[in-house]
Design an enzyme around this catalytic site. Sequence first.
Site, PDB file in Angstrom:
ATOM      1  CG  ASP A  12      -9.836   4.752 -43.291  1.00  0.00           C
ATOM      2  OD1 ASP A  12      -8.906   4.022 -43.678  1.00  0.00           O
ATOM      3  OD2 ASP A  12     -10.270   4.756 -42.131  1.00  0.00           O
ATOM      4  CG  HIS A  40      -3.440   2.433 -48.399  1.00  0.00           C
ATOM      5  ND1 HIS A  40      -4.047   3.485 -47.779  1.00  0.00           N
ATOM      6  CD2 HIS A  40      -2.117   2.666 -48.319  1.00  0.00           C
ATOM      7  CE1 HIS A  40      -3.115   4.309 -47.332  1.00  0.00           C
ATOM      8  NE2 HIS A  40      -1.941   3.841 -47.640  1.00  0.00           N
TER       9      HIS A  40
HETATM   10  P1  GDP Z   1      -7.047   4.895 -47.566  1.00  0.00           P
HETATM   11  O1  GDP Z   1      -6.719   4.314 -46.241  1.00  0.00           O
HETATM   12  O2  GDP Z   1      -6.998   6.388 -47.567  1.00  0.00           O
HETATM   13  O3  GDP Z   1      -6.251   4.316 -48.679  1.00  0.00           O
HETATM   14  O4  GDP Z   1      -8.572   4.536 -47.860  1.00  0.00           O
HETATM   15  P2  GDP Z   1      -9.320   3.127 -47.609  1.00  0.00           P
HETATM   16  O5  GDP Z   1      -8.902   2.189 -48.662  1.00  0.00           O
HETATM   17  O6  GDP Z   1      -9.206   2.700 -46.202  1.00  0.00           O
HETATM   18  O7  GDP Z   1     -10.828   3.560 -47.818  1.00  0.00           O
HETATM   19  C1  GDP Z   1     -11.300   4.081 -49.006  1.00  0.00           C
HETATM   20  C2  GDP Z   1     -12.376   3.140 -49.599  1.00  0.00           C
HETATM   21  O8  GDP Z   1     -13.144   3.832 -50.527  1.00  0.00           O
HETATM   22  C3  GDP Z   1     -11.805   1.955 -50.350  1.00  0.00           C
HETATM   23  O9  GDP Z   1     -12.666   0.860 -50.175  1.00  0.00           O
HETATM   24  C4  GDP Z   1     -11.787   2.418 -51.783  1.00  0.00           C
HETATM   25  O10 GDP Z   1     -11.887   1.347 -52.715  1.00  0.00           O
HETATM   26  C5  GDP Z   1     -13.022   3.252 -51.835  1.00  0.00           C
HETATM   27  N1  GDP Z   1     -12.956   4.415 -52.714  1.00  0.00           N
HETATM   28  C6  GDP Z   1     -11.918   5.263 -52.938  1.00  0.00           C
HETATM   29  N2  GDP Z   1     -12.313   6.279 -53.735  1.00  0.00           N
HETATM   30  C7  GDP Z   1     -13.628   6.082 -54.003  1.00  0.00           C
HETATM   31  C8  GDP Z   1     -14.603   6.810 -54.735  1.00  0.00           C
HETATM   32  O11 GDP Z   1     -14.359   7.872 -55.298  1.00  0.00           O
HETATM   33  N3  GDP Z   1     -15.872   6.285 -54.751  1.00  0.00           N
HETATM   34  C9  GDP Z   1     -16.210   5.137 -54.130  1.00  0.00           C
HETATM   35  N4  GDP Z   1     -17.444   4.701 -54.210  1.00  0.00           N
HETATM   36  N5  GDP Z   1     -15.303   4.431 -53.430  1.00  0.00           N
HETATM   37  C10 GDP Z   1     -14.043   4.899 -53.365  1.00  0.00           C
HETATM   38 MG    MG Z   2      -7.527   3.109 -44.809  1.00  0.00          MG
END
Ligand code: GDP
Ligand code: MG
Length: 423
Positions: A12, A40
């Site tokens: 995440d 994601h």
């Molecule tokens: P993944 O599993 O690594 O793809 O990550 P997730 O999607 O589970 O969690 C990351 C969350 O943070 C998502 O809701 C993204 O939209 C959000 N996100 C990613 N990068 C940023 C950022 O730089 N700032 C903010 N505020 N949100 C972000």
């Molecule tokens: Mg995730």
Amino acid sequence: MLTAIVGINWGDEGKGRMVDLLSENYDVVVRYQGGNNAGHTVINERGKFILNLLPSGILRDSTVNVMGPGMVIDVEHLFGEVARLREAGINVTPENLKISDRATICMPYHKLLDILEEDRLGDAKFGSTRRGIAPVYADKYMKKAFRMGDLLHPESLKKRLPGILEWKNLTVNKGYGHEELMVDAIYEWLEKYGMPFADYICDTTRYLTDATNNGKKVMFEAQLGALRDIDFGIYPYTSSSSTIAAYAPIGSGIPAQKLDNVIGIMKAYSSCVGEGPFTCELFGEKGEELRQAGGEYGAATGRPRRVGGFDVPASRYGILMQGADCIALTKLDILSYLKEIPVCVKYDVNGELVDYFPSGDDLANAKPVYEYHEGWCCDISNCRRFEDLPVAAQNYVRYIEKVTDCRIKYISVGADRDQYIEL
Ligand code: GDP
Ligand code: MG
């Protein structure tokens, strides 16, 4: 050009968001491990999407997406995920989605066994996502699993099914006392959700070999982070597959290829879903504030995530295990509310201060040693150049770069595609 995008921490970190951004420069995006046990989240001009199985490149028209042999695929889930994307106007066709004939099918009984076992464990549960991932990988290594390619040969599939179900019923029915698995019901499930993908199933190794020989740029997209790797993570609270970059060519089906580049996605603070050692964890009000600020609730399950400050020993270890060439530091904007930014700089392991990442009981007993950095207390989500960031934020980024000894190439300051800084 072969690039892997991988998580440095517990998952995440914002991998989906970074793949969505960086995939612009790639022709092919490949998922090489895991199943629908993680999510994601991608937000772009077409909307907000949660992807569990499909590579994030599916949201770009020009990108071909591959689900590699290292994956486990619950076809019912895939069926739903594709339907939701189509409703949102996203094209999913055999031209832009290729599913490996060697990928393993996650069957309804795998999910069932996951649930039965977690329920049996009660308070001692693992915190599994209950999506059948551990049982299906176990069957893969038992060599008793079905693969996507089997869907192209229904007659031999039908012949094998009763024998496998007889074996499964030894645990499902005779062990857990659950009602017996029936051949017809399982076959109907495969017909309903699996067979519609027949035109998508192919030898993705041949496809990827041709693509790389023709100079196409390929990106490997990991699910989960280094600390969930089956071998190098916080075993047994790991995933059941190899999440690290070294596995990307194998799980994609092109083991002869060498990666050119590994981009590690690392969060400006820490989060962890489920059970297991999470040394830097913040509790009480401090934890609740960070969780709220970061919106730290699971994309796949909605579960509140555990949170903590940036964890130096864990992140250094994650970078090492991934062999990261550079870092994308994400969610820096989330820390804007803090006057003082907590950073876990070392672990106290039985009275000794260490900066390496221990394992087993040493990890379980480790206590965090926290230091505090000056916050910036203003909105940074509109910054597009490093110089635009307040000095305290610049210092925080430079500090992290120094202690982890890995170049930070991107800083993400928001969830939207364009909310980032390139250094
Ligand atoms: P993944 O599993 O690594 O793809 O990550 P997730 O999607 O589970 O969690 C990351 C969350 O943070 C998502 O809701 C993204 O939209 C959000 N996100 C990613 N990068 C940023 C950022 O730089 N700032 C903010 N505020 N949100 C972000
Ligand atoms: Mg995730």
